[in-house]
Design a protein around this motif. Structure first.
Motif, PDB file in Angstrom:
ATOM      1  N   THR A 179       9.441   2.020   8.130  1.00 40.24           N
ATOM      2  CA  THR A 179      10.120   2.986   7.265  1.00 40.24           C
ATOM      3  C   THR A 179       9.494   4.369   7.370  1.00 40.24           C
ATOM      4  O   THR A 179      10.201   5.378   7.506  1.00 40.24           O
ATOM      5  CB  THR A 179      10.079   2.505   5.802  1.00 40.24           C
ATOM      6  N   VAL A 180       8.171   4.426   7.306  1.00 43.06           N
ATOM      7  CA  VAL A 180       7.496   5.723   7.429  1.00 43.06           C
ATOM      8  C   VAL A 180       7.744   6.312   8.808  1.00 43.06           C
ATOM      9  O   VAL A 180       7.982   7.515   8.959  1.00 43.06           O
ATOM     10  CB  VAL A 180       5.986   5.584   7.159  1.00 43.06           C
ATOM     11  N   GLY A 181       7.726   5.470   9.829  1.00 42.24           N
ATOM     12  CA  GLY A 181       8.012   5.942  11.177  1.00 42.24           C
ATOM     13  C   GLY A 181       9.437   6.436  11.320  1.00 42.24           C
ATOM     14  O   GLY A 181       9.695   7.442  11.991  1.00 42.24           O
ATOM     15  N   ALA A 182      10.382   5.744  10.684  1.00 45.20           N
ATOM     16  CA  ALA A 182      11.784   6.163  10.749  1.00 45.20           C
ATOM     17  C   ALA A 182      12.000   7.484  10.030  1.00 45.20           C
ATOM     18  O   ALA A 182      12.847   8.291  10.421  1.00 45.20           O
ATOM     19  CB  ALA A 182      12.674   5.083  10.137  1.00 45.20           C
ATOM     20  N   ALA A 183      11.222   7.723   8.972  1.00 42.23           N
ATOM     21  CA  ALA A 183      11.381   8.945   8.187  1.00 42.23           C
ATOM     22  C   ALA A 183      10.665  10.137   8.803  1.00 42.23           C
ATOM     23  O   ALA A 183      11.121  11.278   8.669  1.00 42.23           O
ATOM     24  CB  ALA A 183      10.872   8.721   6.767  1.00 42.23           C
ATOM     25  N   THR A 184       9.537   9.882   9.491  1.00 43.35           N
ATOM     26  CA  THR A 184       8.713  10.988   9.990  1.00 43.35           C
ATOM     27  C   THR A 184       8.630  11.057  11.507  1.00 43.35           C
ATOM     28  O   THR A 184       8.357  12.124  12.063  1.00 43.35           O
ATOM     29  CB  THR A 184       7.280  10.876   9.442  1.00 43.35           C
ATOM     30  N   GLY A 185       8.798   9.918  12.169  1.00 47.58           N
ATOM     31  CA  GLY A 185       8.627   9.888  13.615  1.00 47.58           C
ATOM     32  C   GLY A 185       7.179   9.948  14.047  1.00 47.58           C
ATOM     33  O   GLY A 185       6.887  10.195  15.221  1.00 47.58           O
ATOM     34  N   ARG A 186       6.250   9.689  13.132  1.00 53.46           N
ATOM     35  CA  ARG A 186       4.821   9.800  13.416  1.00 53.46           C
ATOM     36  C   ARG A 186       4.124   8.472  13.126  1.00 53.46           C
ATOM     37  O   ARG A 186       4.098   8.019  11.982  1.00 53.46           O
ATOM     38  CB  ARG A 186       4.193  10.911  12.572  1.00 53.46           C
ATOM     39  N   LYS A 187       3.545   7.873  14.166  1.00 54.77           N
ATOM     40  CA  LYS A 187       2.870   6.595  13.954  1.00 54.77           C
ATOM     41  C   LYS A 187       1.574   6.767  13.172  1.00 54.77           C
ATOM     42  O   LYS A 187       1.159   5.853  12.451  1.00 54.77           O
ATOM     43  CB  LYS A 187       2.607   5.897  15.285  1.00 54.77           C
ATOM     44  N   GLY A 188       0.924   7.925  13.295  1.00 55.09           N
ATOM     45  CA  GLY A 188      -0.284   8.174  12.517  1.00 55.09           C
ATOM     46  C   GLY A 188      -0.008   8.163  11.031  1.00 55.09           C
ATOM     47  O   GLY A 188      -0.788   7.618  10.242  1.00 55.09           O
ATOM     48  N   ALA A 189       1.116   8.762  10.640  1.00 50.44           N
ATOM     49  CA  ALA A 189       1.494   8.770   9.224  1.00 50.44           C
ATOM     50  C   ALA A 189       1.779   7.356   8.742  1.00 50.44           C
ATOM     51  O   ALA A 189       1.388   6.973   7.630  1.00 50.44           O
ATOM     52  CB  ALA A 189       2.719   9.657   9.022  1.00 50.44           C
ATOM     53  N   ALA A 190       2.449   6.568   9.571  1.00 43.99           N
ATOM     54  CA  ALA A 190       2.765   5.193   9.191  1.00 43.99           C
ATOM     55  C   ALA A 190       1.494   4.370   9.013  1.00 43.99           C
ATOM     56  O   ALA A 190       1.358   3.612   8.047  1.00 43.99           O
ATOM     57  CB  ALA A 190       3.664   4.554  10.247  1.00 43.99           C
ATOM     58  N   MET A 191       0.545   4.524   9.925  1.00 43.80           N
ATOM     59  CA  MET A 191      -0.708   3.776   9.830  1.00 43.80           C
ATOM     60  C   MET A 191      -1.502   4.191   8.595  1.00 43.80           C
ATOM     61  O   MET A 191      -2.113   3.351   7.924  1.00 43.80           O
ATOM     62  CB  MET A 191      -1.537   3.985  11.099  1.00 43.80           C
ATOM     63  N   ALA A 192      -1.486   5.484   8.287  1.00 41.55           N
ATOM     64  CA  ALA A 192      -2.217   5.968   7.111  1.00 41.55           C
ATOM     65  C   ALA A 192      -1.628   5.402   5.827  1.00 41.55           C
ATOM     66  O   ALA A 192      -2.363   4.949   4.936  1.00 41.55           O
ATOM     67  CB  ALA A 192      -2.197   7.496   7.081  1.00 41.55           C
ATOM     68  N   VAL A 193      -0.306   5.421   5.723  1.00 42.98           N
ATOM     69  CA  VAL A 193       0.348   4.910   4.515  1.00 42.98           C
ATOM     70  C   VAL A 193       0.081   3.414   4.359  1.00 42.98           C
ATOM     71  O   VAL A 193      -0.264   2.938   3.269  1.00 42.98           O
ATOM     72  CB  VAL A 193       1.862   5.193   4.560  1.00 42.98           C
ATOM     73  N   VAL A 194       0.230   2.671   5.441  1.00 38.43           N
ATOM     74  CA  VAL A 194      -0.020   1.228   5.374  1.00 38.43           C
ATOM     75  C   VAL A 194      -1.473   0.958   4.992  1.00 38.43           C
ATOM     76  O   VAL A 194      -1.760   0.083   4.159  1.00 38.43           O
ATOM     77  CB  VAL A 194       0.316   0.552   6.717  1.00 38.43           C
ATOM     78  N   GLY A 195      -2.402   1.703   5.570  1.00 41.39           N
ATOM     79  CA  GLY A 195      -3.810   1.504   5.255  1.00 41.39           C
ATOM     80  C   GLY A 195      -4.119   1.747   3.791  1.00 41.39           C
ATOM     81  O   GLY A 195      -4.817   0.955   3.147  1.00 41.39           O
ATOM     82  N   VAL A 196      -3.586   2.836   3.252  1.00 42.10           N
ATOM     83  CA  VAL A 196      -3.839   3.169   1.845  1.00 42.10           C
ATOM     84  C   VAL A 196      -3.226   2.119   0.920  1.00 42.10           C
ATOM     85  O   VAL A 196      -3.870   1.648  -0.031  1.00 42.10           O
ATOM     86  CB  VAL A 196      -3.291   4.569   1.515  1.00 42.10           C
ATOM     87  N   VAL A 197      -1.979   1.741   1.187  1.00 41.40           N
ATOM     88  CA  VAL A 197      -1.300   0.769   0.322  1.00 41.40           C
ATOM     89  C   VAL A 197      -1.968  -0.603   0.422  1.00 41.40           C
ATOM     90  O   VAL A 197      -2.130  -1.300  -0.588  1.00 41.40           O
ATOM     91  CB  VAL A 197       0.196   0.676   0.686  1.00 41.40           C
ATOM     92  N   ALA A 198      -2.383  -0.994   1.629  1.00 39.50           N
ATOM     93  CA  ALA A 198      -2.997  -2.309   1.809  1.00 39.50           C
ATOM     94  C   ALA A 198      -4.363  -2.383   1.129  1.00 39.50           C
ATOM     95  O   ALA A 198      -4.623  -3.293   0.330  1.00 39.50           O
ATOM     96  CB  ALA A 198      -3.127  -2.632   3.293  1.00 39.50           C
ATOM     97  N   VAL A 199      -5.231  -1.432   1.430  1.00 35.77           N
ATOM     98  CA  VAL A 199      -6.575  -1.460   0.844  1.00 35.77           C
ATOM     99  C   VAL A 199      -6.516  -1.228  -0.664  1.00 35.77           C
ATOM    100  O   VAL A 199      -7.137  -1.953  -1.451  1.00 35.77           O
ATOM    101  CB  VAL A 199      -7.480  -0.408   1.522  1.00 35.77           C
ATOM    102  N   GLY A 200      -5.751  -0.209  -1.068  1.00 34.56           N
ATOM    103  CA  GLY A 200      -5.626   0.065  -2.496  1.00 34.56           C
ATOM    104  C   GLY A 200      -4.984  -1.079  -3.247  1.00 34.56           C
ATOM    105  O   GLY A 200      -5.419  -1.447  -4.345  1.00 34.56           O
ATOM    106  N   GLY A 201      -3.950  -1.661  -2.655  1.00 38.72           N
ATOM    107  CA  GLY A 201      -3.263  -2.769  -3.310  1.00 38.72           C
ATOM    108  C   GLY A 201      -4.153  -3.983  -3.474  1.00 38.72           C
ATOM    109  O   GLY A 201      -4.111  -4.665  -4.508  1.00 38.72           O
ATOM    110  N   TYR A 202      -4.979  -4.267  -2.464  1.00 41.05           N
ATOM    111  CA  TYR A 202      -5.875  -5.419  -2.560  1.00 41.05           C
ATOM    112  C   TYR A 202      -6.944  -5.196  -3.626  1.00 41.05           C
ATOM    113  O   TYR A 202      -7.236  -6.087  -4.430  1.00 41.05           O
ATOM    114  CB  TYR A 202      -6.538  -5.698  -1.214  1.00 41.05           C
ATOM    115  N   ILE A 203      -7.533  -4.000  -3.636  1.00 41.05           N
ATOM    116  CA  ILE A 203      -8.576  -3.704  -4.629  1.00 41.05           C
ATOM    117  C   ILE A 203      -8.003  -3.759  -6.042  1.00 41.05           C
ATOM    118  O   ILE A 203      -8.614  -4.323  -6.957  1.00 41.05           O
ATOM    119  CB  ILE A 203      -9.202  -2.323  -4.346  1.00 41.05           C
ATOM    120  N   VAL A 204      -6.825  -3.184  -6.220  1.00 36.78           N
ATOM    121  CA  VAL A 204      -6.199  -3.190  -7.547  1.00 36.78           C
ATOM    122  C   VAL A 204      -5.916  -4.613  -8.010  1.00 36.78           C
ATOM    123  O   VAL A 204      -6.172  -4.970  -9.166  1.00 36.78           O
ATOM    124  CB  VAL A 204      -4.899  -2.357  -7.519  1.00 36.78           C
ATOM    125  N   GLU A 205      -5.408  -5.451  -7.115  1.00 37.67           N
ATOM    126  CA  GLU A 205      -5.071  -6.821  -7.498  1.00 37.67           C
ATOM    127  C   GLU A 205      -6.306  -7.636  -7.844  1.00 37.67           C
ATOM    128  O   GLU A 205      -6.312  -8.386  -8.823  1.00 37.67           O
ATOM    129  CB  GLU A 205      -4.291  -7.501  -6.371  1.00 37.67           C
TER     130      GLU A 205
END
Length: 266
Positions: A179-205
């Motif tokens: 989704t991030v790649g489809a919206a921005t065309g940037r794989k770096g942005a997609a990796m950053a978003v996934v990293g933040v959501v994954a790490v943050g989501g795990y810590i929060v849970e």
């Protein structure tokens, strides 16, 4: 099978084989040492693990009794490392759907073909889902066999329930990258978003169970709908898994609409 799905799966073939071998090696390594761990209750039993700091136990899902089959699988295999391997695998596959070929300049050729943009995104999603499902199926069979050989005493349906959750969690993050790649065309942005959501989501849970001021965030963490139902203990948490699947569907619709409206340079 649609031509674009077949082509995408052929492109993913080597990567999927490597990920299956890598994740399988991880499971094999940790499951092969279980017999030795189960014999050392004074080190790995519930009373011994209770001496670890509370924050560490929270991050590791409570650190259940490692000497029991369910406790070992739950804390060591399905709590953090197994899911994170699937998340990274799915993220890379999701990046290869749109963002990576766009940055490489090959997506423009695909867009010029007589295929609707919405169909292109959907079929790339199908290839992602099928590829990840193949990795999940192969590694499930491996865990099932190794757990039986190690006499862990965990029913196959409970392992299937946990592995289904790992697949759905990975698929969510794969589609998030898409989704991030489809919206921005940037794989770096997609990796950053996934990293933040994954790490943050795990810590929060994990930490949110005992930290009041972040406890409400657990409900928006994808890991909540994977971990909270405790599939190894209670079987399929159907409601939680439906939430994960529904969130994935919303992301897919967002990806389709975003890519359909964006200029790709053709």
């Amino acid at each position: 099978m649609p031509a674009l799905v077949s082509k995408s799966l052929r492109d993913y073939r080597r990567s999927l084989i490597r990920w299956t071998i890598g994740i399988g090696a991880f499971f094999t390594l940790y499951l092969s040492i279980y017999p030795n761990i189960s014999e050392n209750k004074e080190i790995y039993g519930a009373q011994a693990l209770a001496k670890y700091p509370g924050a560490l136990r929270d991050l590791m899902g409570g650190m259940e009794d490692f000497t029991s089959g369910i406790g070992y699988l739950s804390s060591v295999v399905y709590q953090l490392f197994g899911p994170m391997l699937f998340v990274v695998c799915a993220m890379l596959l999701g990046n290869r759907a749109i963002a990576q070929p766009e940055e490489a300049g090959t997506l423009e050729l695909t867009v010029t073909l007589p295929i609707d943009r919405r169909r292109l995104v959907f079929e790339r999603f199908v290839a992602l889902a099928l590829g990840l499902l193949a990795v999940a199926a192969a590694t499930f069979l491996l865990v099932w066999v190794l757990s039986a050989v190690s006499d862990m005493g965990v029913p196959a349906d409970r392992i299937l329930a946990a592995h289904t959750g790992v697949f759905l969690l990975g698929l969510f993050f794969g589609v998030l990258a898409l989704t991030v790649g489809a919206a921005t065309g940037r794989k770096g942005a997609a990796m950053a978003v996934v990293g933040v959501v994954a790490v943050g989501g795990y810590i929060v849970e994990t930490m949110g169970k005992n930290v009041d001021w972040i406890s409400w965030l657990r409900w928006i963490s994808p890991f909540h709908y994977y971990l909270d139902g405790r599939p190894l203990h209670q079987g399929f948490p159907v409601g939680d898994y439906l939430v994960l699947a529904g969130a994935t569907a919303v992301l897919l619709i967002t990806a389709i609409l975003a890519f359909d409206r964006r200029d790709v340079g053709v």
